[in-house]
Each structure stands twice: as structure tokens, then as C-alpha cells.
Design an enzyme around this catalytic site. Structure first.
Site, PDB file in Angstrom:
ATOM      1  N   ARG A 142      -6.981  -0.390   1.970  1.00  0.00           N
ATOM      2  CA  ARG A 142      -5.921  -0.681   2.930  1.00  0.00           C
ATOM      3  C   ARG A 142      -6.499  -1.001   4.310  1.00  0.00           C
ATOM      4  O   ARG A 142      -6.082  -1.956   4.969  1.00  0.00           O
ATOM      5  CB  ARG A 142      -4.952   0.496   3.032  1.00  0.00           C
ATOM      6  CG  ARG A 142      -3.825   0.232   4.034  1.00  0.00           C
ATOM      7  CD  ARG A 142      -2.845   1.356   4.116  1.00  0.00           C
ATOM      8  NE  ARG A 142      -1.744   1.026   5.024  1.00  0.00           N
ATOM      9  CZ  ARG A 142      -0.557   1.561   4.943  1.00  0.00           C
ATOM     10  NH1 ARG A 142      -0.281   2.445   3.996  1.00  0.00           N
ATOM     11  NH2 ARG A 142       0.386   1.225   5.803  1.00  0.00           N
TER      12      ARG A 142
ATOM     13  N   TYR B 256       0.796  -1.222   0.000  1.00  0.00           N
ATOM     14  CA  TYR B 256       0.000   0.000   0.000  1.00  0.00           C
ATOM     15  C   TYR B 256       0.834   1.280   0.000  1.00  0.00           C
ATOM     16  O   TYR B 256       0.365   2.306  -0.490  1.00  0.00           O
ATOM     17  CB  TYR B 256      -1.008  -0.015   1.154  1.00  0.00           C
ATOM     18  CG  TYR B 256      -2.136  -0.956   0.850  1.00  0.00           C
ATOM     19  CD1 TYR B 256      -3.157  -0.597  -0.025  1.00  0.00           C
ATOM     20  CD2 TYR B 256      -2.156  -2.236   1.391  1.00  0.00           C
ATOM     21  CE1 TYR B 256      -4.169  -1.475  -0.343  1.00  0.00           C
ATOM     22  CE2 TYR B 256      -3.175  -3.118   1.079  1.00  0.00           C
ATOM     23  CZ  TYR B 256      -4.179  -2.739   0.212  1.00  0.00           C
ATOM     24  OH  TYR B 256      -5.189  -3.615  -0.101  1.00  0.00           O
ATOM     25  N   GLU B 257       2.047   1.235   0.514  1.00  0.00           N
ATOM     26  CA  GLU B 257       2.904   2.421   0.471  1.00  0.00           C
ATOM     27  C   GLU B 257       3.587   2.542  -0.887  1.00  0.00           C
ATOM     28  O   GLU B 257       3.810   3.647  -1.373  1.00  0.00           O
ATOM     29  CB  GLU B 257       3.961   2.377   1.574  1.00  0.00           C
ATOM     30  CG  GLU B 257       3.430   2.495   2.972  1.00  0.00           C
ATOM     31  CD  GLU B 257       2.789   3.836   3.293  1.00  0.00           C
ATOM     32  OE1 GLU B 257       3.057   4.834   2.591  1.00  0.00           O
ATOM     33  OE2 GLU B 257       2.013   3.875   4.262  1.00  0.00           O
ATOM     34  N   GLY B 258       3.923   1.397  -1.482  1.00  0.00           N
ATOM     35  CA  GLY B 258       4.701   1.432  -2.719  1.00  0.00           C
ATOM     36  C   GLY B 258       6.134   1.819  -2.401  1.00  0.00           C
ATOM     37  O   GLY B 258       6.458   2.208  -1.281  1.00  0.00           O
TER      38      GLY B 258
END
Length: 146
Positions: A132, A14-16
Site C-alpha cells: 500500500r 487496500y481497505e476492502g
């Protein structure tokens, strides 16, 4: 307690990974796997190794924070879901949340139901944040294999 591999995978997904500074949806300068702070400057470029180290350092801070805030027993999935939640929203938001109050009362189901409520950034509902939060909720509710 330490975040487990499922929690780390969730955060990374989800952050990448960004090796060049960017501004997130509310304008906060960010680099690596969601790293923010005074050390993040416009135009900063880091390596994969540096991104991994920043993540490790950030996770240690959030692990300590969740350990301090949660006053009930947690299994590794519950702990990891809370670390991911805090990593994204900050320990202050966790500390002031109904989620934490429900959890510390021992009402794990009510705490789990609070995750999807945290789907806003900059006052706007964001589908990616809801996705998320649902992933964190699912991890929180996942029993450990016997």
C-alpha cells in the site's frame, strides 16, 4: 482540495469492503471501507449505501486534515496519496512524521521516500502495508497529464 478518483480507488482496494464489523490486524473494530470509531460496535451490519456514506464522511475529515498539515503546494495526486496515507495511519501519524517535515521543507523527493517506512502495524512489518505504501508513493510521484 478533494481526493481524486485514483486516491479513492487506492483506499477502496487496500481497505476492502466489509459490511459486518471485524477487528483489524491490531484489534481495532472496523466496518465499511476502513471506517473506525465509537460508532463501530461488534456485530454491526451496514449496507453498501451506508458504507459509501461513511467513506465520504471519513474522506472529508482526512481531506481537511491534510489541507491543514501540508503547507506547500500539492498537485491532486500528491494530495490524494497523503489522504490515503492518513486514512490508514491517522492524521496524528502524518502530523508527526518525517514525511510531513520533508514535504513542508519543500523536499518532495525526500517526502516520497518516506512512504515505504510506514509498513508496520502492531510492531510487525506487514507485506500488505508495504504494498500500500508503495502504491501511495507511486501516486504521489505520478505527474499530472498535461
Amino acid at each position: 482540495m478533494k481526493i481524486n478518483s485514483a486516491g479513492i480507488s487506492l483506499i477502496k482496494q487496500y481497505e476492502g469492503l466489509f459490511l459486518i464489523t471485524y477487528a483489524d490486524v491490531v484489534g481495532v473494530l472496523t466496518i465499511g471501507y476502513g471506517h473506525t470509531g465509537a460508532d463501530v460496535k461488534p456485530g454491526l451490519i451496514i449496507t453498501q449505501t451506508q458504507a459509501d456514506q461513511l467513506l465520504d464522511d471519513d474522506l472529508a475529515r482526512f481531506e481537511k486534515g491534510v489541507s491543514r498539515l501540508a503547507r506547500v503546494p500539492l498537485n491532486p495526486n500528491q494530495f490524494s496519496a497523503l489522504v490515503s496515507f492518513s486514512f490508514n495511519l491517522g492524521l496524528g501519524n502524518l502530523g508527526n512524521s518525517t514525511l510531513l517535515r520533508d514535504l513542508n521543507r519543500g523536499d518532495y523527493a525526500a517526502a516520497a521516500n518516506q512512504f515505504p517506512r510506514w509498513d508496520r502495524a502492531g510492531g510487525r512489518e506487514l507485506p500488505g502495508l508495504l504494498k500500500r505504501r508503495r502504491a501511495e508513493q507511486a501516486l504521489f510521484l505520478t505527474p499530472l497529464a498535461a
